[in-house]
Design a protein around this motif. Structure first.
Motif, PDB file in Angstrom:
ATOM      1  N   GLY A 221       0.817  -1.210   0.000  1.00  0.00           N
ATOM      2  CA  GLY A 221       0.000   0.000   0.000  1.00  0.00           C
ATOM      3  C   GLY A 221       0.847   1.255   0.000  1.00  0.00           C
ATOM      4  O   GLY A 221       2.079   1.211   0.029  1.00  0.00           O
ATOM      5  N   THR A 222       0.166   2.396  -0.040  1.00  0.00           N
ATOM      6  CA  THR A 222       0.833   3.701  -0.038  1.00  0.00           C
ATOM      7  C   THR A 222       0.634   4.373   1.309  1.00  0.00           C
ATOM      8  O   THR A 222      -0.490   4.438   1.813  1.00  0.00           O
ATOM      9  CB  THR A 222       0.261   4.602  -1.142  1.00  0.00           C
ATOM     10  N   VAL A 223       1.738   4.871   1.884  1.00  0.00           N
ATOM     11  CA  VAL A 223       1.692   5.606   3.143  1.00  0.00           C
ATOM     12  C   VAL A 223       1.801   7.096   2.844  1.00  0.00           C
ATOM     13  O   VAL A 223       2.777   7.547   2.234  1.00  0.00           O
ATOM     14  CB  VAL A 223       2.843   5.185   4.074  1.00  0.00           C
ATOM     15  N   VAL A 224       0.801   7.862   3.244  1.00  0.00           N
ATOM     16  CA  VAL A 224       0.850   9.324   3.161  1.00  0.00           C
ATOM     17  C   VAL A 224       1.205   9.832   4.560  1.00  0.00           C
ATOM     18  O   VAL A 224       0.447   9.615   5.512  1.00  0.00           O
ATOM     19  CB  VAL A 224      -0.491   9.916   2.685  1.00  0.00           C
ATOM     20  N   VAL A 225       2.366  10.456   4.688  1.00  0.00           N
ATOM     21  CA  VAL A 225       2.882  10.868   5.992  1.00  0.00           C
ATOM     22  C   VAL A 225       2.707  12.373   6.167  1.00  0.00           C
ATOM     23  O   VAL A 225       3.220  13.165   5.367  1.00  0.00           O
ATOM     24  CB  VAL A 225       4.377  10.511   6.130  1.00  0.00           C
ATOM     25  N   MET A 226       1.981  12.776   7.196  1.00  0.00           N
ATOM     26  CA  MET A 226       1.880  14.193   7.530  1.00  0.00           C
ATOM     27  C   MET A 226       3.134  14.613   8.303  1.00  0.00           C
ATOM     28  O   MET A 226       3.559  13.917   9.223  1.00  0.00           O
ATOM     29  CB  MET A 226       0.630  14.468   8.365  1.00  0.00           C
ATOM     30  N   GLU A 227       3.685  15.750   7.934  1.00  0.00           N
ATOM     31  CA  GLU A 227       4.844  16.261   8.668  1.00  0.00           C
ATOM     32  C   GLU A 227       4.465  16.582  10.108  1.00  0.00           C
ATOM     33  O   GLU A 227       5.258  16.373  11.029  1.00  0.00           O
ATOM     34  CB  GLU A 227       5.406  17.501   7.959  1.00  0.00           C
ATOM     35  N   ARG A 228       3.255  17.080  10.280  1.00  0.00           N
ATOM     36  CA  ARG A 228       2.703  17.330  11.624  1.00  0.00           C
ATOM     37  C   ARG A 228       1.182  17.357  11.482  1.00  0.00           C
ATOM     38  O   ARG A 228       0.658  17.630  10.395  1.00  0.00           O
ATOM     39  CB  ARG A 228       3.219  18.637  12.218  1.00  0.00           C
ATOM     40  N   PHE A 229       0.493  17.080  12.589  1.00  0.00           N
ATOM     41  CA  PHE A 229      -0.965  17.035  12.523  1.00  0.00           C
ATOM     42  C   PHE A 229      -1.566  18.428  12.556  1.00  0.00           C
ATOM     43  O   PHE A 229      -1.194  19.279  13.370  1.00  0.00           O
ATOM     44  CB  PHE A 229      -1.535  16.220  13.687  1.00  0.00           C
ATOM     45  N   ASP A 230      -2.493  18.651  11.669  1.00  0.00           N
ATOM     46  CA  ASP A 230      -3.365  19.823  11.677  1.00  0.00           C
ATOM     47  C   ASP A 230      -4.752  19.314  11.304  1.00  0.00           C
ATOM     48  O   ASP A 230      -4.894  18.561  10.327  1.00  0.00           O
ATOM     49  CB  ASP A 230      -2.892  20.860  10.650  1.00  0.00           C
TER      50      ASP A 230
END
Length: 506
Positions: A221-230
């Motif tokens: 699968g593909t992981v979409v990584v947020m740099e930080r949560f908003d």
């Protein structure tokens, strides 16, 4: 399965996408980069069972480094980016790390913490005394090392009480593509599989984000990584990438629910099939609101970095038993009373898991022994099971308040205060009281600090008293611009509580 399998079968599929920048790595690129990491570590003399430290913000390099260590048979220690140089240095030393990878933005801490190491690599910029990671990898072949073997993580507790401890498991034997317990678990419980789009909003140094992102890669699968949560950015990413799976913590739910209704309504979240949450208790009303918004896609589990036990509950089960964290699927739940004997269903006591995964705290046999008994291992929580075996958590044992001889669990008041529209975050704990022994104190992060004061304090106390018996309600409320909360959602309540007790002693 393993990323190398998907690199051969579907090389152009994105393995990692950074939510903020849009930068990405395909499976072919992840395979090449993780091979170069493994080659680099071998070139610096690291062999199976050796340890590396990773002190990095969320970025494109993070997961390839972990996969490189995994295929080199190494132990990788993912470190909190909030550590001081002294704290980071302790972990580097205690773990026996022989190499460190660090974000340039954390250079000062990384340099001081790893002064004795020769293998030091900087990502995203320069750090004095560190090799440039990009150049170091470019000098290595992208082929697999000859002596691949299976490595694993060793993650340190967040250190809310005393020095953090490394949770040490057995280094796996067998081929690097051999499945592990988590792989089977997420396939069975959460429909992990090829084509999934997984949004990770938390720091990768924490156990669940790191392990679940790597599990996604085992399925292609593909992981979409947020740099930080908003909160709004999270919703935008779900819509943009048609996210099917994600894992969150309850504070993220709360912050999304407190967005204006028109903001919440403008994003399409209908692609979500599974939204997993854990790490901290979720107020029942908050979870009801999330299921009402997203539908019955919210799954919950209860476990810990130690992995000695694991409970799980589906949205349908939870709606029938609000507040439960589910039945155990790893380890037998035993609830012990003050005499260390098992309690019957419905009675509250300390929760242990018998027969679960074995672990130890690195270099600390006393700490290991302190959480073990003939009834198994404990994470330090209090709760009960019902007649069907469903577990309900009450609170952490360490946070129980004894006021006038009555046991008060602050989680109830925290859950109530979380629902007030002016409350962004809250901590409830006991403070010294001459008459009652301890009094219930709340510290609140308000939506608007200009409102902090006696009028809002009275409003919040009345709000809780309308929902709970008075003995459980705060007698007073103080206000802070921001509470000391870990990026993973864990509240550093001890830091607040210790301050009040020290002031009372003085």
């Amino acid at each position: 399965m393993h990323p190398f399998v998907h690199a051969a079968a579907t090389p152009d599929t994105p393995a990692i996408i950074m939510a903020g920048s849009g930068a990405q790595l395909t499976y072919a690129e992840l395979e090449a980069r993780s091979n170069r990491v493994a080659q680099l570590l071998r070139a610096h003399g690291l062999t199976r069972g050796d340890c590396i430290a990773v002190l990095m913000h969320n970025g494109l390099d993070y997961l390839p480094i972990c996969w490189g260590a995994q295929r080199a048979g190494l132990i990788f220690v993912a470190m909190s980016t909030k550590l001081t140089a002294d704290e980071a240095g302790y972990i580097v030393s205690d773990s026996g790390a022989k190499a460190i990878f660090a974000s340039a933005a954390l250079g000062a801490v990384a340099a001081e913490a790893s002064a004795g190491l020769s293998a030091r690599f900087a990502s995203g910029g320069a750090i004095a005394g560190f090799a440039d990671l990009e150049a170091a990898l470019a000098a290595q072949p992208a082929t697999r090392i000859a002596d691949e073997s299976c490595g694993r993580d060793m993650l340190y507790s967040s250190g809310t009480t005393g020095r953090p401890k490394g949770v040490k498991g057995t280094l796996p034997e067998g081929a690097i593509e051999a499945g592990d317990a988590l792989t089977g678990l997420v396939a069975m419980l959460y429909q992990f599989g090829p084509g999934m789009m997984y949004l990770s909003p938390a720091p990768l140094y924490h156990a669940a984000p790191l392990r679940y992102c790597m599990a996604v890669h085992r399925f292609g699968g593909t992981v979409v990584v947020m740099e930080r949560f908003d909160p709004e950015t999270y919703l935008a990413m779900v819509e943009k990438y048609r996210i099917t799976h994600s894992q969150l913590v309850p504070t993220m739910f709360v912050r999304m629910l407190k967005l204006p209704e028109d903001v919440r309504a403008k994003y399409d979240v209908s692609s979500l099939k599974v939204a997993i949450h854990a790490a901290a208790p979720c107020p029942v009303d908050v979870k009801h609101a999330m299921i009402g918004w997203w539908g019955p896609v919210i799954y919950e589990y209860y476990s810990a970095t130690e992995g000695a036990g694991f409970t799980s509950i589906t949205p349908e089960e939870w709606l029938a038993r609000p507040g439960s964290v589910g039945k155990s699927i790893l380890g037998e739940i035993r609830v012990l009373g003050d005499d260390d004997q098992p309690l019957p269903p419905g009675q509250t006591g300390r929760i242990y898991f018998a027969g679960g995964t074995r672990f130890e705290y690195h270099n600390d046999p006393e700490k290991t022994a302190s959480v073990m008994s003939e009834h198994g291992a404990t994470f330090g929580d209090i709760g009960h099971v019902d007649g069907e075996g469903y577990l309900f958590l009450t609170d952490r044992a360490a946070f129980m308040i004894i006021s006038g001889g009555v046991n008060v669990y602050p989680q109830e008041a925290e859950n109530a205060l979380t629902l007030h529209p002016e409350v962004v975050d809250v901590a409830v704990f006991g403070v010294p009281d001459a008459e009652m022994g301890e009094a219930v104190k709340a510290v609140v992060q308000p939506r608007d600090m200009a409102r902090a004061g006696p009028e809002l304090e009275a409003e919040l106390i009345a709000f809780v008293r309308a929902r709970l018996s008075h003995v459980k309600c705060p007698k007073s409320v103080d206000f802070m611009a921001e509470l000391p909360r870990h990026d993973t959602g864990k509240l550093y309540k001890r830091l607040l509580k210790d301050k009040y007790w020290a002031e009372a002693a003085a």
